[in-house]
Write an enzyme that holds these catalytic residues in place. Sequence first.
Site, PDB file in Angstrom:
ATOM      1  N   TRP A 106       3.202   5.503   5.627  1.00  0.00           N
ATOM      2  CA  TRP A 106       2.645   4.727   4.914  1.00  0.00           C
ATOM      3  C   TRP A 106       2.352   5.244   3.405  1.00  0.00           C
ATOM      4  O   TRP A 106       1.390   4.960   2.735  1.00  0.00           O
ATOM      5  CB  TRP A 106       1.278   4.157   5.470  1.00  0.00           C
ATOM      6  CG  TRP A 106       1.595   3.899   6.765  1.00  0.00           C
ATOM      7  CD1 TRP A 106       2.009   2.804   7.139  1.00  0.00           C
ATOM      8  CD2 TRP A 106       0.663   4.554   7.838  1.00  0.00           C
ATOM      9  NE1 TRP A 106       2.024   2.614   8.650  1.00  0.00           N
ATOM     10  CE2 TRP A 106       1.118   3.777   9.157  1.00  0.00           C
ATOM     11  CE3 TRP A 106      -0.272   5.603   8.087  1.00  0.00           C
ATOM     12  CZ2 TRP A 106       0.557   4.114  10.301  1.00  0.00           C
ATOM     13  CZ3 TRP A 106      -0.746   6.105   9.281  1.00  0.00           C
ATOM     14  CH2 TRP A 106      -0.125   5.066  10.321  1.00  0.00           C
ATOM     15  N   HIS A 107       3.198   5.989   2.944  1.00  0.00           N
ATOM     16  CA  HIS A 107       3.111   6.777   1.689  1.00  0.00           C
ATOM     17  C   HIS A 107       4.181   6.006   0.624  1.00  0.00           C
ATOM     18  O   HIS A 107       4.815   6.663  -0.111  1.00  0.00           O
ATOM     19  CB  HIS A 107       3.364   8.082   1.553  1.00  0.00           C
ATOM     20  CG  HIS A 107       2.257   8.701   2.237  1.00  0.00           C
ATOM     21  ND1 HIS A 107       2.169  10.138   2.972  1.00  0.00           N
ATOM     22  CD2 HIS A 107       0.967   8.366   2.801  1.00  0.00           C
ATOM     23  CE1 HIS A 107       0.988  10.427   3.244  1.00  0.00           C
ATOM     24  NE2 HIS A 107       0.223   9.463   3.407  1.00  0.00           N
ATOM     25  N   TYR A 108       4.769   4.859   1.015  1.00  0.00           N
ATOM     26  CA  TYR A 108       5.821   4.326   0.250  1.00  0.00           C
ATOM     27  C   TYR A 108       5.194   3.881  -1.197  1.00  0.00           C
ATOM     28  O   TYR A 108       4.066   3.850  -1.507  1.00  0.00           O
ATOM     29  CB  TYR A 108       6.085   2.932   0.925  1.00  0.00           C
ATOM     30  CG  TYR A 108       5.141   1.867   1.240  1.00  0.00           C
ATOM     31  CD1 TYR A 108       4.436   1.239   0.482  1.00  0.00           C
ATOM     32  CD2 TYR A 108       4.720   2.002   2.543  1.00  0.00           C
ATOM     33  CE1 TYR A 108       3.431   0.291   1.003  1.00  0.00           C
ATOM     34  CE2 TYR A 108       3.842   1.157   2.998  1.00  0.00           C
ATOM     35  CZ  TYR A 108       3.032   0.039   2.162  1.00  0.00           C
ATOM     36  OH  TYR A 108       2.122  -0.481   2.344  1.00  0.00           O
ATOM     37  N   HIS A 109       6.182   4.020  -2.116  1.00  0.00           N
ATOM     38  CA  HIS A 109       5.871   3.757  -3.583  1.00  0.00           C
ATOM     39  C   HIS A 109       7.095   3.174  -4.350  1.00  0.00           C
ATOM     40  O   HIS A 109       8.235   3.124  -3.726  1.00  0.00           O
ATOM     41  CB  HIS A 109       5.346   5.137  -4.017  1.00  0.00           C
ATOM     42  CG  HIS A 109       6.351   6.215  -3.739  1.00  0.00           C
ATOM     43  ND1 HIS A 109       6.553   6.973  -2.544  1.00  0.00           N
ATOM     44  CD2 HIS A 109       7.581   6.904  -4.540  1.00  0.00           C
ATOM     45  CE1 HIS A 109       7.466   7.800  -2.566  1.00  0.00           C
ATOM     46  NE2 HIS A 109       7.905   7.902  -3.634  1.00  0.00           N
ATOM     47  N   LYS A 121       7.081  15.653   7.232  1.00  0.00           N
ATOM     48  CA  LYS A 121       7.251  14.646   6.315  1.00  0.00           C
ATOM     49  C   LYS A 121       7.854  15.167   5.236  1.00  0.00           C
ATOM     50  O   LYS A 121       7.680  16.246   4.793  1.00  0.00           O
ATOM     51  CB  LYS A 121       5.854  13.998   5.980  1.00  0.00           C
ATOM     52  CG  LYS A 121       5.813  13.184   4.627  1.00  0.00           C
ATOM     53  CD  LYS A 121       4.530  13.039   4.206  1.00  0.00           C
ATOM     54  CE  LYS A 121       4.538  12.813   2.661  1.00  0.00           C
ATOM     55  NZ  LYS A 121       3.138  12.741   1.979  1.00  0.00           N
TER      56      LYS A 121
END
Length: 595
Positions: free
Chosen positions: A529-532, A429
Amino acid sequence: MPLVLSTSSIIINISLFLLLLTSCQGKTTNYWDDEYPFIRYASSFSQPPSPVSSSASTSVEEKAYDYIIVGGGTVGCPLAATLSQNLSVLLLERGGVPFANPNVSFLQNFHISIADISPTSASQFFLSSDGVFNARARVLGGGTCINAGFYTRPSARDIRRLNLDAKLVNESYPWIEDQIVHRPKLSPWQGAVKDGLLDVGISPDNGFTYDHLYGTKVGGTIFDRFGRRRTAVELLRSANAEKLDVLIHATAQKILFDTTGKKPRAIGVVFKDETGKQHQAFLSRRQGSEIIVTSGAIGSPQLLLLSGIGPRNDLKKLNIPVVQNNEFVGKGMSDNPMNTVFVPFNRPVEQTLIETVGITKIGVYIEASSGFGESTDNISCNHGILSAEIGQLSTMAPKQRTKDAIEAYRRNKRNLPHEVFKGGFILQKLASPKSTGQLSLTNTNVDDNPRVSFNYFSHPGDLQQCVDGIRLVEKLLASKHLTNYMPGKESFEKLLNLSVQANVNFIPKHTNDTKSVEQFCKDTVITIWHYHGGCHVGKVVSPNYEVLGVHRLRVVDGSTFSHSPGTNPQATLLMMGRYMGLKILRQRLGREAGI
């Protein structure tokens, strides 16, 4: 022969029994009332509460609150628990409770929860315009109910970037960690990955630690030693039950404003209950009362737009009255792109999620998972990022990848050889991607996902970092600690080929995927799922997370981040809920806050 049940089977059966008991008893008494008497269905808002409620003398409809928090997730739960120590709080959550849902509660069912696309699922599926499958939480407890559980603090640099008080940050962590965080018992596969990371130079060995340090470490987890998930909901046990109301299946539709003054002033929230009936909840007129939006990086900018805060022209196209023109709402969306390499095993390996991580100096993180999809029952599921199936949807032309085609493929997977489900993944990642996209409304229905793009690898620096990371994974897989798990000496090109076939996204594949690492990165990108982003500090909110141009409204969650803190943002978000609760109480009440 006596019947022997595993601990997890017993707990799952108890959970199902409680769910059945609730359905038989109706909504007036809930099985969680003893521990969480303040949690009620949204439809009770217009009715006098039951005797077990903390507000038995007053109808909830008649109350005005010091704080209304929209989103009972990773930030919302610790924030509500903290603010309720001194002041009245209403917490609105669009999903249900996680207590009797075995897909949420147990590590072994992690992939099933993510794959569940039913309307009542704890995760809401969405597809970004990039063609990448994604999910957003729809349950009390938010992302802590559907994530991989890894808990690791951000770096000191991250804290400075977020403009947070380091002393108060360090005061906030233990309150979280003492209640829901555990030290994992390192599995053999995760131990092999850890040793392999050290072999390829991702050093030093930092052992078990919550801290963000270059090298290889074992982090914390919100799964206990029985594989049972401990969620942000449990932090509500620390709340003052006399001052907290939590409504589930309460979907916020818009924020109400008084626009008679120089600046619009937030006064309440319109929400619908589980029957579709609409309600309004209002703030107290006392100075300092606020609405705090903690609906996540998708939900928070979406709610601001629906409430009339955003680009004027976009709002007018949907006939949304403009409360505050702000061109930056929904802009600067970013997701940390992840690419995975499938590792076939020569033996069954227990299911594991992230326990160890390599924090490199080249801007990537290396993690691992294993064992998902090996049971006969699980073969019928779409395993998302953990999908170990060979001959995946990538073999189909993009226009043919309809929902019906996906469902047919899911059914047909039962005919695949069982062996193809035996394996794990190395996850790579990007730490701080420079590529950004945006979020915009497709309509005014809050239940529908907005249009989201992340523009993965549109910045050339991101693509180069991915290539460097995949080359590092190649070295890792050549380590004796990992080759011991493989059925034979596998070439890296073959492993990449397996990974391309096992990959699930709607991005067209190319014939040179295994020859060009650049193409492999672009074609097999998925999310962790670490969108920001979408409500950035300085553009949509102030450094204190107050929405610019209006009074009595804040946003506190990952939508305010310009980068994802730490290897995994869960610890930061949980901390921010506690941190902001303490900060707000101390600023408003001074010594009277008492905490």
